[in-house]
Scaffold this motif. Sequence first.
Motif, PDB file in Angstrom:
ATOM      1  N   GLY A 113       0.780  -1.226   0.000  1.00 48.55           N
ATOM      2  CA  GLY A 113       0.000   0.000   0.000  1.00 48.55           C
ATOM      3  C   GLY A 113       0.809   1.271   0.000  1.00 48.55           C
ATOM      4  N   THR A 114       2.089   1.184  -0.332  1.00 46.29           N
ATOM      5  CA  THR A 114       2.938   2.383  -0.298  1.00 46.29           C
ATOM      6  C   THR A 114       2.975   3.109  -1.636  1.00 46.29           C
ATOM      7  N   GLY A 115       2.317   2.573  -2.637  1.00 48.28           N
ATOM      8  CA  GLY A 115       2.246   3.249  -3.930  1.00 48.28           C
ATOM      9  C   GLY A 115       1.142   4.292  -3.954  1.00 48.28           C
ATOM     10  N   PRO A 116       0.921   4.936  -5.086  1.00 48.27           N
ATOM     11  CA  PRO A 116      -0.135   5.941  -5.198  1.00 48.27           C
ATOM     12  C   PRO A 116      -1.514   5.326  -5.086  1.00 48.27           C
ATOM     13  N   LEU A 117      -2.492   6.130  -4.653  1.00 42.88           N
ATOM     14  CA  LEU A 117      -3.870   5.666  -4.615  1.00 42.88           C
ATOM     15  C   LEU A 117      -4.354   5.372  -6.037  1.00 42.88           C
ATOM     16  N   PRO A 118      -5.252   4.395  -6.190  1.00 38.37           N
ATOM     17  CA  PRO A 118      -5.761   4.095  -7.534  1.00 38.37           C
ATOM     18  C   PRO A 118      -6.517   5.287  -8.115  1.00 38.37           C
ATOM     19  N   ALA A 119      -6.477   5.393  -9.430  1.00 37.74           N
ATOM     20  CA  ALA A 119      -7.153   6.507 -10.097  1.00 37.74           C
ATOM     21  C   ALA A 119      -8.656   6.450  -9.898  1.00 37.74           C
ATOM     22  N   ARG A 120      -9.196   5.247  -9.779  1.00 39.10           N
ATOM     23  CA  ARG A 120     -10.616   5.082  -9.494  1.00 39.10           C
ATOM     24  C   ARG A 120     -10.803   3.872  -8.599  1.00 39.10           C
ATOM     25  N   VAL A 121     -11.831   3.926  -7.777  1.00 38.68           N
ATOM     26  CA  VAL A 121     -12.112   2.816  -6.867  1.00 38.68           C
ATOM     27  C   VAL A 121     -12.638   1.633  -7.667  1.00 38.68           C
ATOM     28  N   GLU A 167     -19.555  -0.886   0.831  1.00 44.59           N
ATOM     29  CA  GLU A 167     -19.123   0.112  -0.143  1.00 44.59           C
ATOM     30  C   GLU A 167     -18.640   1.383   0.547  1.00 44.59           C
ATOM     31  N   GLU A 168     -19.373   1.834   1.546  1.00 40.58           N
ATOM     32  CA  GLU A 168     -18.964   3.051   2.253  1.00 40.58           C
ATOM     33  C   GLU A 168     -17.583   2.879   2.869  1.00 40.58           C
ATOM     34  N   ALA A 169     -17.358   1.733   3.510  1.00 40.00           N
ATOM     35  CA  ALA A 169     -16.054   1.485   4.128  1.00 40.00           C
ATOM     36  C   ALA A 169     -14.959   1.438   3.068  1.00 40.00           C
ATOM     37  N   PHE A 170     -15.220   0.730   1.974  1.00 40.18           N
ATOM     38  CA  PHE A 170     -14.205   0.567   0.942  1.00 40.18           C
ATOM     39  C   PHE A 170     -13.810   1.906   0.339  1.00 40.18           C
ATOM     40  N   ARG A 171     -14.793   2.722  -0.002  1.00 42.16           N
ATOM     41  CA  ARG A 171     -14.486   4.019  -0.600  1.00 42.16           C
ATOM     42  C   ARG A 171     -13.695   4.897   0.364  1.00 42.16           C
ATOM     43  N   SER A 172     -14.003   4.822   1.638  1.00 47.82           N
ATOM     44  CA  SER A 172     -13.291   5.669   2.603  1.00 47.82           C
ATOM     45  C   SER A 172     -11.842   5.249   2.775  1.00 47.82           C
ATOM     46  N   MET A 173     -11.531   3.977   2.486  1.00 44.31           N
ATOM     47  CA  MET A 173     -10.149   3.512   2.585  1.00 44.31           C
ATOM     48  C   MET A 173      -9.259   4.179   1.545  1.00 44.31           C
ATOM     49  N   PHE A 174      -9.851   4.563   0.418  1.00 40.84           N
ATOM     50  CA  PHE A 174      -9.071   5.122  -0.685  1.00 40.84           C
ATOM     51  C   PHE A 174      -9.328   6.620  -0.864  1.00 40.84           C
ATOM     52  N   THR A 175      -9.851   7.240   0.180  1.00 41.20           N
ATOM     53  CA  THR A 175     -10.060   8.686   0.154  1.00 41.20           C
ATOM     54  C   THR A 175      -8.733   9.394   0.398  1.00 41.20           C
ATOM     55  N   ALA A 176      -8.390  10.315  -0.471  1.00 39.90           N
ATOM     56  CA  ALA A 176      -7.147  11.069  -0.292  1.00 39.90           C
ATOM     57  C   ALA A 176      -7.287  12.011   0.903  1.00 39.90           C
ATOM     58  N   LEU A 194       7.846  -9.067  -0.995  1.00 40.45           N
ATOM     59  CA  LEU A 194       7.664  -9.925  -2.157  1.00 40.45           C
ATOM     60  C   LEU A 194       6.851  -9.179  -3.207  1.00 40.45           C
ATOM     61  N   HIS A 195       7.270  -9.289  -4.457  1.00 40.28           N
ATOM     62  CA  HIS A 195       6.530  -8.616  -5.526  1.00 40.28           C
ATOM     63  C   HIS A 195       6.526  -9.496  -6.766  1.00 40.28           C
ATOM     64  N   GLY A 196       5.369  -9.648  -7.366  1.00 39.98           N
ATOM     65  CA  GLY A 196       5.254 -10.437  -8.579  1.00 39.98           C
ATOM     66  C   GLY A 196       5.840  -9.706  -9.772  1.00 39.98           C
ATOM     67  N   GLU A 197       6.632 -10.413 -10.543  1.00 42.25           N
ATOM     68  CA  GLU A 197       7.256  -9.824 -11.729  1.00 42.25           C
ATOM     69  C   GLU A 197       6.199  -9.296 -12.702  1.00 42.25           C
ATOM     70  N   ARG A 198       5.042  -9.953 -12.766  1.00 41.49           N
ATOM     71  CA  ARG A 198       3.991  -9.588 -13.715  1.00 41.49           C
ATOM     72  C   ARG A 198       2.789  -8.943 -13.010  1.00 41.49           C
ATOM     73  N   ASP A 199       3.049  -8.267 -11.907  1.00 40.41           N
ATOM     74  CA  ASP A 199       1.991  -7.592 -11.145  1.00 40.41           C
ATOM     75  C   ASP A 199       1.356  -6.496 -12.004  1.00 40.41           C
ATOM     76  N   ARG A 200       0.029  -6.598 -12.212  1.00 37.49           N
ATOM     77  CA  ARG A 200      -0.695  -5.613 -13.005  1.00 37.49           C
ATOM     78  C   ARG A 200      -1.426  -4.587 -12.150  1.00 37.49           C
ATOM     79  N   VAL A 201      -1.310  -4.711 -10.839  1.00 39.05           N
ATOM     80  CA  VAL A 201      -1.935  -3.765  -9.913  1.00 39.05           C
ATOM     81  C   VAL A 201      -0.927  -2.730  -9.434  1.00 39.05           C
ATOM     82  N   SER A 202       0.253  -3.198  -9.101  1.00 40.41           N
ATOM     83  CA  SER A 202       1.290  -2.333  -8.548  1.00 40.41           C
ATOM     84  C   SER A 202       2.635  -2.777  -9.109  1.00 40.41           C
ATOM     85  N   PRO A 203       3.362  -1.934  -9.819  1.00 35.43           N
ATOM     86  CA  PRO A 203       4.621  -2.370 -10.439  1.00 35.43           C
ATOM     87  C   PRO A 203       5.698  -2.658  -9.399  1.00 35.43           C
ATOM     88  N   PRO A 204       6.661  -3.515  -9.712  1.00 34.72           N
ATOM     89  CA  PRO A 204       7.725  -3.843  -8.761  1.00 34.72           C
ATOM     90  C   PRO A 204       8.466  -2.628  -8.219  1.00 34.72           C
TER      91      PRO A 204
END
Length: 247
Positions: A113-121, A167-176, A194-204
């Motif tokens: 979770g140390t990367g940027p917040l997702p562009a959309r939930v 949904e309310e809880a989830f959206r609040s987790m990603f509130t800037a 640990l990081h997957g070489e082919r991670d499509r959610v968060s790059p290595p």
Amino acid sequence: MSDRPLVLLHGGGPGVDAVSNWTAVTARLQAGFRCLAPDLLGFGTRTAAGPGLRGPRAWAEARARQVLDLLDREGLERVDLVGNSAAGGAAALALLAVAPNRVGRVVVMGGAGTGPLPARVPFYDEPTKESMRAVLGRLVADETVHGALLDDLADLRLRQALRPGAEEAFRSMFTAVDEPPVDLTTITTPVLALHGERDRVSPPGVSERLVAALPHGRLEVVAGAGHWIHVDRPDEFCRLVEEFISS
């Protein structure tokens, strides 16, 4: 089974819970450790928990307190942790910041979770089974290998994601929120990222930056794995966890 306690903290996708998150590796890890895998605040059986929390750090700190409460109830002075992605990984780092004496060694996954917040939930703008299936598909390196698993999980996680308050809880987790992140330079506990070489959610690169900031951090990029390393490469995942925790 060893009596060495290992706390497994699941990831933060919509509709997740501890049992379904760790099912691919539970049996093997239980053969070597006393595993505890709670549903984290805002997910699974704790969907309605955490009212008033906003932003990733607030949720991570609340989950760190949840883990401390669990340790106290179980009479555990010190444990090792495995933290998956932006929920479990972030909670593990928050726990290291507030109570490092309660933790021996830590494995985090997917950047914690140390990367940027997702562009959309994800999912909630289109809360359908098809949308959930698409979200889950991005977590593995090759969807065709895990098609049956992803279909089953889509049904389960759709039901859980549509529970009251989810949904309310989830959206609040990603509130800037304007708040400083955990100061990684103060964490002296040994951490394996640990990081997957082919991670499509968060790059290595996210984990590379995380490890560079940690005084005792080490990175292992798992070849051929996506964000769900423990699903794509369960044997290698368990081996890395076992070797690091036991070293």
